[in-house]
Scaffold this active site. Structure first.
Site, PDB file in Angstrom:
ATOM      1  CB  VAL A  21      -0.855   5.231  -7.109  1.00  0.00           C
ATOM      2  CG1 VAL A  21      -0.938   6.718  -7.395  1.00  0.00           C
ATOM      3  CG2 VAL A  21       0.005   4.534  -8.166  1.00  0.00           C
ATOM      4  CG  ASP A  46       6.559   4.947  -7.076  1.00  0.00           C
ATOM      5  OD1 ASP A  46       7.773   4.783  -7.228  1.00  0.00           O
ATOM      6  OD2 ASP A  46       5.795   4.048  -6.662  1.00  0.00           O
ATOM      7  CE1 TYR A  51       3.097  -1.087  -5.899  1.00  0.00           C
ATOM      8  CE2 TYR A  51       2.954   1.205  -6.573  1.00  0.00           C
ATOM      9  CZ  TYR A  51       3.591   0.206  -5.876  1.00  0.00           C
ATOM     10  OH  TYR A  51       4.721   0.496  -5.152  1.00  0.00           O
ATOM     11  CE  LYS A  76       7.978   1.310  -7.529  1.00  0.00           C
ATOM     12  NZ  LYS A  76       6.578   1.629  -7.264  1.00  0.00           N
ATOM     13  CG  HIS A 109       8.083  -3.887  -7.535  1.00  0.00           C
ATOM     14  ND1 HIS A 109       6.796  -3.634  -7.937  1.00  0.00           N
ATOM     15  CD2 HIS A 109       8.142  -3.471  -6.245  1.00  0.00           C
ATOM     16  CE1 HIS A 109       6.123  -3.102  -6.932  1.00  0.00           C
ATOM     17  NE2 HIS A 109       6.912  -2.997  -5.902  1.00  0.00           N
ATOM     18  CD1 TRP A 185      10.015   1.023  -0.985  1.00  0.00           C
ATOM     19  CD2 TRP A 185       8.579   0.567   0.673  1.00  0.00           C
ATOM     20  NE1 TRP A 185      10.282  -0.241  -0.505  1.00  0.00           N
ATOM     21  CE2 TRP A 185       9.408  -0.554   0.511  1.00  0.00           C
ATOM     22  CE3 TRP A 185       7.591   0.513   1.649  1.00  0.00           C
ATOM     23  CZ2 TRP A 185       9.297  -1.715   1.279  1.00  0.00           C
ATOM     24  CZ3 TRP A 185       7.471  -0.639   2.426  1.00  0.00           C
ATOM     25  CH2 TRP A 185       8.313  -1.729   2.241  1.00  0.00           C
ATOM     26  CG  LEU A 188       4.018   9.958   5.773  1.00  0.00           C
ATOM     27  CD1 LEU A 188       2.704  10.628   5.393  1.00  0.00           C
ATOM     28  CD2 LEU A 188       4.888  10.907   6.601  1.00  0.00           C
ATOM     29  CE  LYS A 230      -3.395   6.192  -0.444  1.00  0.00           C
ATOM     30  NZ  LYS A 230      -4.280   5.969   0.729  1.00  0.00           N
ATOM     31  CB  SER A 231      -2.297  11.646   0.982  1.00  0.00           C
ATOM     32  OG  SER A 231      -3.540  12.006   1.564  1.00  0.00           O
ATOM     33  CD  GLU A 239      -0.504  17.618   6.796  1.00  0.00           C
ATOM     34  OE1 GLU A 239      -1.747  17.679   6.816  1.00  0.00           O
ATOM     35  OE2 GLU A 239       0.149  16.868   7.561  1.00  0.00           O
TER      36      GLU A 239
HETATM   37  N1  LIG Z   1       8.484  -0.429  -4.054  1.00  0.00           N
HETATM   38  C1  LIG Z   1       7.934  -0.936  -3.011  1.00  0.00           C
HETATM   39  O1  LIG Z   1       8.231  -2.061  -2.608  1.00  0.00           O
HETATM   40  C2  LIG Z   1       6.917  -0.120  -2.300  1.00  0.00           C
HETATM   41  C3  LIG Z   1       6.278  -0.621  -1.163  1.00  0.00           C
HETATM   42  C4  LIG Z   1       5.356   0.193  -0.523  1.00  0.00           C
HETATM   43  C5  LIG Z   1       5.091   1.460  -1.031  1.00  0.00           C
HETATM   44  N2  LIG Z   1       5.708   1.922  -2.170  1.00  0.00           N
HETATM   45  C6  LIG Z   1       5.461   3.277  -2.731  1.00  0.00           C
HETATM   46  O2  LIG Z   1       5.512   4.245  -1.714  1.00  0.00           O
HETATM   47  C7  LIG Z   1       4.261   4.932  -1.639  1.00  0.00           C
HETATM   48  C8  LIG Z   1       3.970   5.386  -0.231  1.00  0.00           C
HETATM   49  O3  LIG Z   1       3.983   4.302   0.673  1.00  0.00           O
HETATM   50  P1  LIG Z   1       2.693   3.864   1.472  1.00  0.00           P
HETATM   51  O4  LIG Z   1       1.489   4.153   0.639  1.00  0.00           O
HETATM   52  O5  LIG Z   1       2.923   2.472   1.927  1.00  0.00           O
HETATM   53  O6  LIG Z   1       2.720   4.719   2.803  1.00  0.00           O
HETATM   54  P2  LIG Z   1       2.940   6.242   3.294  1.00  0.00           P
HETATM   55  O7  LIG Z   1       3.038   7.192   2.178  1.00  0.00           O
HETATM   56  O8  LIG Z   1       4.015   6.158   4.305  1.00  0.00           O
HETATM   57  O9  LIG Z   1       1.580   6.479   4.097  1.00  0.00           O
HETATM   58  C9  LIG Z   1       0.343   6.555   3.450  1.00  0.00           C
HETATM   59  C10 LIG Z   1      -0.738   6.553   4.521  1.00  0.00           C
HETATM   60  O10 LIG Z   1      -0.589   7.691   5.367  1.00  0.00           O
HETATM   61  C11 LIG Z   1      -1.774   8.500   5.341  1.00  0.00           C
HETATM   62  N3  LIG Z   1      -1.316   9.889   5.245  1.00  0.00           N
HETATM   63  C12 LIG Z   1      -0.666  10.463   4.202  1.00  0.00           C
HETATM   64  N4  LIG Z   1      -0.352  11.729   4.493  1.00  0.00           N
HETATM   65  C13 LIG Z   1      -0.786  11.959   5.748  1.00  0.00           C
HETATM   66  C14 LIG Z   1      -0.741  13.088   6.604  1.00  0.00           C
HETATM   67  N5  LIG Z   1      -0.164  14.231   6.216  1.00  0.00           N
HETATM   68  N6  LIG Z   1      -1.305  12.982   7.841  1.00  0.00           N
HETATM   69  C15 LIG Z   1      -1.890  11.818   8.230  1.00  0.00           C
HETATM   70  N7  LIG Z   1      -1.977  10.721   7.458  1.00  0.00           N
HETATM   71  C16 LIG Z   1      -1.410  10.780   6.230  1.00  0.00           C
HETATM   72  C17 LIG Z   1      -2.526   8.056   4.111  1.00  0.00           C
HETATM   73  O11 LIG Z   1      -3.923   8.171   4.320  1.00  0.00           O
HETATM   74  P3  LIG Z   1      -4.838   9.099   3.333  1.00  0.00           P
HETATM   75  O12 LIG Z   1      -4.698   8.518   1.961  1.00  0.00           O
HETATM   76  O13 LIG Z   1      -6.194   8.940   3.907  1.00  0.00           O
HETATM   77  O14 LIG Z   1      -4.297  10.490   3.451  1.00  0.00           O
HETATM   78  C18 LIG Z   1      -2.134   6.601   3.974  1.00  0.00           C
HETATM   79  O15 LIG Z   1      -2.931   5.790   4.808  1.00  0.00           O
HETATM   80  C19 LIG Z   1       3.264   3.909  -2.203  1.00  0.00           C
HETATM   81  O16 LIG Z   1       2.045   4.482  -2.590  1.00  0.00           O
HETATM   82  C20 LIG Z   1       4.063   3.343  -3.347  1.00  0.00           C
HETATM   83  O17 LIG Z   1       4.041   4.201  -4.481  1.00  0.00           O
HETATM   84  C21 LIG Z   1       6.623   1.141  -2.781  1.00  0.00           C
END
Ligand SMILES: NC(=O)c1ccc[n+]([C@@H]2O[C@H](COP(=O)([O-])OP(=O)(O)OC[C@H]3O[C@@H](n4cnc5c(N)ncnc54)[C@H](OP(=O)(O)O)[C@@H]3O)[C@@H](O)[C@H]2O)c1
Length: 287
Positions: A21, A46, A51, A76, A109, A185, A188, A230-231, A239
């Site tokens: 999230v 997560d 956040y 975290k 974190h 993390w 995508l 995340k979506s 999906e």
């Molecule tokens: N610990 C850390 O340092 C750290 C850093 C970054 C992230 N994280 C964790 O990892 C999670 C995921 O990372 P993230 O949010 O950076 O990126 P991600 O999950 O790689 O990508 C999310 C993005 O992709 C789009 N998306 C998701 N599924 C899709 C699909 N099937 N087709 C097309 N587009 C799609 C989403 O848009 P829509 O919402 O419009 O679908 C959103 O813009 C975070 O939410 C967080 O919990 C942790």
């Protein structure tokens, strides 16, 4: 529902995919999204103190209708609380925000500030049964090796950026050797179009009647890595979960291996100046 689970180094089981999230700063939207994600089948949620949405996540967990013990909740500890006293304080604050009486996974974190002192606190919280597993986040292998060497409780998890463009195979192998579960993390690449338009991923996706996103997530799980995806879109939530009914072939895994650039998809943090700037920003988070 997604029943796929693996076992951590302390015998606790964890789902093979999680819902993240990060950047969901609108609390109403976040709460709704987490309820929808749980109804779609996610069981690993997560969040993080940084956040700013632990309360929304907690409300979603409370009203989702799924028993608490069927969920796996991660939060975290932020950099400004990364010390022994800070971790005790940060944990208590997070638990109050989440409205939970135990946590499944508590992560440091970022590898900044007094993370050895913070680990003493996490070890105590773990021994007291307040958290079922403890781990780290964004630890490169050199930091992880030193950390494991000097501590009693080995991290159960290390959460790092990983996707087809930044594969970290050496680090994955090191974590496997140490029996530390790797989570990914931005699996995508944070939704950057390059992943969804990539020719290799699109061709493999077409041959399996899947999407490039599903191929990227499946590729991670086939390497033994747990994606945290995340979506905010209910269709895409489903999906992204629907990846356990197909297998990538060895040839396809090798084709994806060739997409590695060896670099983060974001701003690198390897110089003193980059860390300086990051830490200044870290001070501004309201926890
Ligand atoms: N610990 C850390 O340092 C750290 C850093 C970054 C992230 N994280 C964790 O990892 C999670 C995921 O990372 P993230 O949010 O950076 O990126 P991600 O999950 O790689 O990508 C999310 C993005 O992709 C789009 N998306 C998701 N599924 C899709 C699909 N099937 N087709 C097309 N587009 C799609 C989403 O848009 P829509 O919402 O419009 O679908 C959103 O813009 C975070 O939410 C967080 O919990 C942790």
């Amino acid at each position: 529902m997604n029943e796929e689970k693996l076992t951590l180094n302390n015998a606790v089981t964890m789902p093979k995919i999680g819902y993240g999230v990060f950047r969901m700063t609108d609390c109403i939207q976040c709460e709704e999204a987490v309820v929808q994600a749980i109804h779609a089948g996610y069981r690993l949620i997560d969040t993080a103190a940084a956040y700013g949405n632990e309360e929304a996540v907690g409300r979603a967990i409370c009203r989702c209708g799924i028993p608490r013990e069927e969920l796996f909740v991660t939060t975290k500890l932020w950099i400004t609380d990364t010390s022994y006293e800070g971790a005790m304080r940060g944990f208590a604050r997070s638990m109050e925000h989440l409205g939970l009486d135990y946590l499944d996974l508590y992560l440091i974190h970022q590898p900044y500030n007094d993370y050895y002192g913070a680990w003493r606190a996490l070890e105590e919280l773990y021994a007291a049964g307040k958290v079922r597993a403890i781990g780290v986040d964004n630890f490169t292998s050199d930091k992880l090796a030193d950390f494991v060497f000097w501590n009693q409780v080995k991290p159960a998890v290390n959460l790092v950026e990983c996707n087809p463009f930044f594969q970290r195979e050496d680090e994955r192998a090191y974590m496997e050797k140490q029996d530390i579960q790797m989570q990914a993390w931005s699996p995508l690449a944070a939704g950057q179009g390059i992943l969804f338009r990539n020719e290799t991923l699109c061709a493999i996706a077409a041959s399996h009647r899947k999407s490039p996103a599903q191929v990227a997530l499946r590729w991670l799980t086939q390497r033994g890595i747990v994606p945290i995806v995340k979506s905010a879109n209910p269709q895409r939530m489903k999906e992204n979960l629907n990846i356990f009914d197909f297998m990538l072939t060895d040839t396809e895994m090798e084709q994806i291996a060739k997409l590695d650039t060896g670099h983060t998809c974001f701003a690198p943090r390897q110089t003193g100046q980059a860390v300086d700037e990051f830490l200044k920003k870290a001070l501004q988070y309201r926890l």
